[in-house]
Design a protein around this motif. Structure first.
Motif, PDB file in Angstrom:
ATOM      1  N   ARG A   1     -49.365  29.004  38.446  1.00 10.26           N
ATOM      2  CA  ARG A   1     -48.218  29.931  38.453  1.00 10.26           C
ATOM      3  C   ARG A   1     -48.352  30.822  39.682  1.00 10.26           C
ATOM      4  NH1 ARG A   1     -47.332  33.933  33.463  1.00 10.26           N
ATOM      5  NH2 ARG A   1     -46.441  32.057  32.491  1.00 10.26           N
ATOM      6  N   ASN A   2     -47.327  30.814  40.521  1.00  3.89           N
ATOM      7  CA  ASN A   2     -47.321  31.635  41.742  1.00  3.89           C
ATOM      8  C   ASN A   2     -48.550  31.363  42.611  1.00  3.89           C
ATOM      9  OD1 ASN A   2     -44.920  32.891  40.868  1.00  3.89           O
ATOM     10  ND2 ASN A   2     -46.100  34.428  39.719  1.00  3.89           N
TER      11      ASN A   2
ATOM     12  N   GLU B   1     -61.696  26.069  12.692  1.00  7.19           N
ATOM     13  CA  GLU B   1     -61.377  25.763  14.078  1.00  7.19           C
ATOM     14  C   GLU B   1     -60.480  26.865  14.623  1.00  7.19           C
ATOM     15  OE1 GLU B   1     -57.846  22.557  13.621  1.00  7.19           O
ATOM     16  OE2 GLU B   1     -59.779  21.959  12.769  1.00  7.19           O
ATOM     17  N   SER B   2     -60.434  26.996  15.940  1.00  7.55           N
ATOM     18  CA  SER B   2     -59.617  28.055  16.549  1.00  7.55           C
ATOM     19  C   SER B   2     -59.162  27.637  17.934  1.00  7.55           C
ATOM     20  CB  SER B   2     -60.421  29.364  16.640  1.00  7.55           C
ATOM     21  OG  SER B   2     -61.529  29.216  17.518  1.00  7.55           O
ATOM     22  N   ARG B   3     -58.086  28.278  18.379  1.00  7.90           N
ATOM     23  CA  ARG B   3     -57.563  28.086  19.730  1.00  7.90           C
ATOM     24  C   ARG B   3     -57.500  29.451  20.400  1.00  7.90           C
ATOM     25  NH1 ARG B   3     -54.667  25.452  16.209  1.00  7.90           N
ATOM     26  NH2 ARG B   3     -52.946  26.951  16.232  1.00  7.90           N
ATOM     27  N   ASN B   4     -57.996  29.518  21.627  1.00  9.54           N
ATOM     28  CA  ASN B   4     -58.122  30.799  22.329  1.00  9.54           C
ATOM     29  C   ASN B   4     -57.562  30.662  23.742  1.00  9.54           C
ATOM     30  OD1 ASN B   4     -60.338  32.165  20.328  1.00  9.54           O
ATOM     31  ND2 ASN B   4     -60.843  30.012  20.702  1.00  9.54           N
ATOM     32  N   SER B   5     -56.717  31.613  24.140  1.00 13.48           N
ATOM     33  CA  SER B   5     -56.126  31.536  25.474  1.00 13.48           C
ATOM     34  C   SER B   5     -55.976  32.933  26.070  1.00 13.48           C
ATOM     35  CB  SER B   5     -54.764  30.831  25.435  1.00 13.48           C
ATOM     36  OG  SER B   5     -53.835  31.572  24.668  1.00 13.48           O
ATOM     37  N   ARG B   6     -56.057  32.994  27.389  1.00  9.27           N
ATOM     38  CA  ARG B   6     -55.899  34.251  28.126  1.00  9.27           C
ATOM     39  C   ARG B   6     -55.296  33.923  29.487  1.00  9.27           C
ATOM     40  NH1 ARG B   6     -58.936  36.369  31.812  1.00  9.27           N
ATOM     41  NH2 ARG B   6     -60.689  34.985  31.291  1.00  9.27           N
ATOM     42  N   ASN B   7     -54.226  34.638  29.845  1.00 11.55           N
ATOM     43  CA  ASN B   7     -53.595  34.419  31.137  1.00 11.55           C
ATOM     44  C   ASN B   7     -54.523  34.851  32.275  1.00 11.55           C
ATOM     45  OD1 ASN B   7     -51.218  33.448  29.999  1.00 11.55           O
ATOM     46  ND2 ASN B   7     -50.297  35.496  29.900  1.00 11.55           N
ATOM     47  N   PHE B   8     -54.324  34.263  33.440  1.00 11.56           N
ATOM     48  CA  PHE B   8     -55.140  34.604  34.601  1.00 11.56           C
ATOM     49  C   PHE B   8     -54.929  36.070  34.974  1.00 11.56           C
ATOM     50  CE2 PHE B   8     -55.867  35.020  39.173  1.00 11.56           C
ATOM     51  CZ  PHE B   8     -57.116  34.429  39.300  1.00 11.56           C
ATOM     52  N   GLY B   9     -56.024  36.803  35.099  1.00 15.61           N
ATOM     53  CA  GLY B   9     -55.976  38.210  35.456  1.00 15.61           C
ATOM     54  C   GLY B   9     -55.748  39.148  34.298  1.00 15.61           C
ATOM     55  N   SER B  10     -55.492  38.602  33.093  1.00 19.13           N
ATOM     56  CA  SER B  10     -55.232  39.447  31.924  1.00 19.13           C
ATOM     57  C   SER B  10     -56.536  39.724  31.175  1.00 19.13           C
ATOM     58  CB  SER B  10     -54.233  38.756  30.995  1.00 19.13           C
ATOM     59  OG  SER B  10     -54.096  39.467  29.778  1.00 19.13           O
ATOM     60  N   THR B  11     -56.532  40.824  30.427  1.00 16.76           N
ATOM     61  CA  THR B  11     -57.674  41.144  29.564  1.00 16.76           C
ATOM     62  C   THR B  11     -57.371  40.837  28.103  1.00 16.76           C
ATOM     63  OG1 THR B  11     -56.895  43.437  29.328  1.00 16.76           O
ATOM     64  CG2 THR B  11     -58.457  42.969  31.117  1.00 16.76           C
ATOM     65  N   THR B  12     -56.167  40.321  27.836  1.00 14.59           N
ATOM     66  CA  THR B  12     -55.743  40.052  26.464  1.00 14.59           C
ATOM     67  C   THR B  12     -56.060  38.608  26.086  1.00 14.59           C
ATOM     68  OG1 THR B  12     -53.945  41.656  26.633  1.00 14.59           O
ATOM     69  CG2 THR B  12     -53.807  40.039  24.859  1.00 14.59           C
ATOM     70  N   LEU B  13     -56.887  38.441  25.080  1.00 12.57           N
ATOM     71  CA  LEU B  13     -57.240  37.116  24.574  1.00 12.57           C
ATOM     72  C   LEU B  13     -56.502  36.874  23.265  1.00 12.57           C
ATOM     73  CD1 LEU B  13     -59.107  34.578  24.853  1.00 12.57           C
ATOM     74  CD2 LEU B  13     -60.703  35.778  23.335  1.00 12.57           C
ATOM     75  N   GLU B  14     -55.717  35.816  23.217  1.00 13.26           N
ATOM     76  CA  GLU B  14     -55.010  35.437  22.006  1.00 13.26           C
ATOM     77  C   GLU B  14     -55.831  34.394  21.259  1.00 13.26           C
ATOM     78  OE1 GLU B  14     -51.152  34.086  23.000  1.00 13.26           O
ATOM     79  OE2 GLU B  14     -50.505  35.999  23.878  1.00 13.26           O
TER      80      GLU B  14
ATOM     81  N   PRO C   1     -54.050  29.829  39.261  1.00 16.20           N
ATOM     82  CA  PRO C   1     -54.183  29.156  37.971  1.00 16.20           C
ATOM     83  C   PRO C   1     -53.397  29.897  36.896  1.00 16.20           C
ATOM     84  CG  PRO C   1     -56.318  29.276  39.054  1.00 16.20           C
ATOM     85  CD  PRO C   1     -55.364  30.111  39.868  1.00 16.20           C
ATOM     86  N   ARG C   2     -52.767  29.158  36.002  1.00 18.92           N
ATOM     87  CA  ARG C   2     -51.956  29.747  34.933  1.00 18.92           C
ATOM     88  C   ARG C   2     -52.822  30.505  33.936  1.00 18.92           C
ATOM     89  NH1 ARG C   2     -49.881  31.868  31.266  1.00 18.92           N
ATOM     90  NH2 ARG C   2     -48.055  31.258  30.033  1.00 18.92           N
ATOM     91  N   TYR C   3     -53.997  29.978  33.616  1.00 15.53           N
ATOM     92  CA  TYR C   3     -54.852  30.580  32.590  1.00 15.53           C
ATOM     93  C   TYR C   3     -56.211  30.973  33.175  1.00 15.53           C
ATOM     94  CZ  TYR C   3     -51.532  28.717  29.176  1.00 15.53           C
ATOM     95  OH  TYR C   3     -50.399  28.430  28.465  1.00 15.53           O
ATOM     96  N   GLY C   4     -56.696  32.106  32.694  1.00 16.12           N
ATOM     97  CA  GLY C   4     -58.070  32.477  32.990  1.00 16.12           C
ATOM     98  C   GLY C   4     -59.023  31.854  31.987  1.00 16.12           C
ATOM     99  N   ALA C   5     -58.507  31.561  30.776  1.00 17.48           N
ATOM    100  CA  ALA C   5     -59.312  30.906  29.739  1.00 17.48           C
ATOM    101  C   ALA C   5     -58.375  30.181  28.788  1.00 17.48           C
ATOM    102  CB  ALA C   5     -60.152  31.924  28.976  1.00 17.48           C
TER     103      ALA C   5
END
Length: 455
Positions: A354-355, A400-413, A358-362
């Protein structure tokens, strides 16, 4: 001279002979020995059997599915030094399958297409995961979004339209969704004795999950001793794979007595990042990847763009089974299975941009945990209701779990699912092979689901 021959004959019948495959010299388990006096005996996991009961027999017949029958006399057994070799029967049509009706049945009598993966196939292919085991059959398509993946697809159906069973217990739960799932990798391929894949609907026997097919896994069974001595068998394996720096260690051991038996299996695998081949298109190269330093995402140049970073993970599998067979009518088997992985990245999500970044940091799956306790009770007793009956009670835990965080963000979903699954299955068989054979029974399943989302 006559006295000497008698002594040799007595010595042979006091021995335990060994039956092996003629092609690879591997011991054959379950070979039936019989004579014209209705004496029966079966080889154990070492291919060994005590033949003292055949001391008055003129000839002994050796028989097992998939091999040509062999009839030997006493003189021939003496000449063979107590070793009997059986040859593959290339024209045998009597292959036995279990998954079609939950009971042993000749494959030729089953209307569904069924593909069997034997222990010999598993040893030859040496799969890293059970998803790879299915893929090696060349009949099941395996979708992988990451190295820790493996979602089987049969005739366009996947996940909650395909049923996975382990030792007759359904693995599907209420959280099986329409998208691809990798629960099948929780099954240890090195502890699998055989596997069967049913193509096409199996819902009559297995329920609504089995619209597209059924994948049945049968793990190592505790083997009883055929003599008064304790039978000890086992195997061990270490493996290294340069493609993903895989390091795997496995061992299993079987202890068998007359009425009791135990089998223990342990496997641990450490997978590094997967390295692709050097002759593919440049679009598949990984020139950069995201690293975390001081709570900040940074883009790092990949020193080897052919290495798919991040894809590595590790996995642990344990299995313990205990069997008690007090007589020919009753058979009790308790089984414990446990599997857990480390966190493992969703590689295809890490390839999104994205721009220009990388789209995701994690983006990773949390530990995939599976635990099962099961008790199987079998009884053979001809009466008005059944000739054979099998009761299978099981309790399973899934997490089980799914975890994601946008690049540069501190918010982990984080989305986490936990399931407690209870099941009971009762199967009956009545009648001979001809003219009629009836299968019937019932199954009850209860899922307690906990699903949480955190940000």
């Amino acid at each position: 001279m006559v006295f000497l021959c008698v002594m040799v004959s007595s010595s042979l019948y006091a021995q335990t002979i060994t039956v092996r495959d003629q092609s690879d010299f591997q011991p054959l388990d379950g070979v039936m020995l019989s004579d014209n006096q209705n004496h029966l005996a079966f080889t154990n996991a070492k291919g060994q059997v005590n033949i003292s009961k055949f001391k008055d027999s003129k000839e002994i017949v050796f028989k097992i599915m998939g091999y040509e029958d062999v009839t030997l006399t006493l003189a021939q057994l003496i000449a063979g030094d107590g070793i009997v070799l059986l040859k593959d029967d290339k024209l045998s049509l009597d292959e036995v399958v279990i998954s079609a009706n939950r009971w042993e049945q000749n494959k030729a009598e089953v209307p569904n297409k069924i593909v069997s993966v034997t222990k010999k196939d598993i040893v030859l292919q040496n799969p890293q995961t059970s998803a790879d085991l299915l893929g090696f059959s060349n009949q099941v398509f395996i979708q992988k979004s990451q190295l820790g993946g493996g979602s089987p697809m049969i005739r366009g159906f996947s996940t909650n339209r395909l049923l996975i069973t382990v030792d007759g217990v359904r693995m599907n739960t209420g959280i099986f969704r329409g998208g691809n799932l990798q629960n099948v990798i929780s099954i240890d391929p090195l502890a699998v004795e055989s596997s069967e894949v049913i193509f096409g609907p199996g819902s009559v026997i297995y329920g609504s999950d089995a619209i597209g097919g059924v994948m049945s896994f049968y793990t190592l069974e505790p083997t009883l001793s055929t003599s008064d001595e304790v039978s000890v068998t086992g195997s061990a394996l270490t493996r290294y794979s340069s493609a993903n720096s895989e390091r795997t260690g496995h061992f299993d051991i079987n202890l068998g007595w007359k009425k009791w038996a135990s089998v223990t299996s342990f496997s641990y695998s450490d997978f590094g990042d997967l390295q692709m081949g050097s002759n593919g298109p440049d679009d598949y190269l990984v020139p950069v990847y995201v690293s975390r330093a001081d709570s900040t995402d940074i883009v790092v140049d990949n020193p080897n763009p052919e290495v798919q970073t991040p894809t590595g993970y590790d996995q642990l599998n344990l299995m313990q089974k205990i069997r008690f067979k007090p007589n020919e009518k009753w058979d009790f088997t308790y089984g414990f299975h446990y599997s857990t992985t480390s966190d493992y990245a969703r590689f295809d999500r890490h390839r999104r941009t994205r721009n220009g970044h990388p789209r995701y940091g994690a983006w990773y799956y949390g530990p995939q945990v599976w635990m099962m306790n099961s008790l199987r009770i079998e009884n053979k007793s001809t009466n008005a209701i059944y000739d054979q009956v099998s009761l299978n009670v099981a309790y399973q835990q899934f997490e089980e779990s799914r975890n994601s965080r946008n690049f540069g963000s501190t918010t982990l979903e984080t989305n986490t699912e936990k399931v407690d699954a209870y099941s009971i299955n009762l199967d009956f068989e009545k009648g001979d092979e001809k003219p009629h054979r009836i299968f019937y029974g019932f199954e009850a399943v209860l899922n307690e689901v906990s699903s949480t989302g955190e940000e």
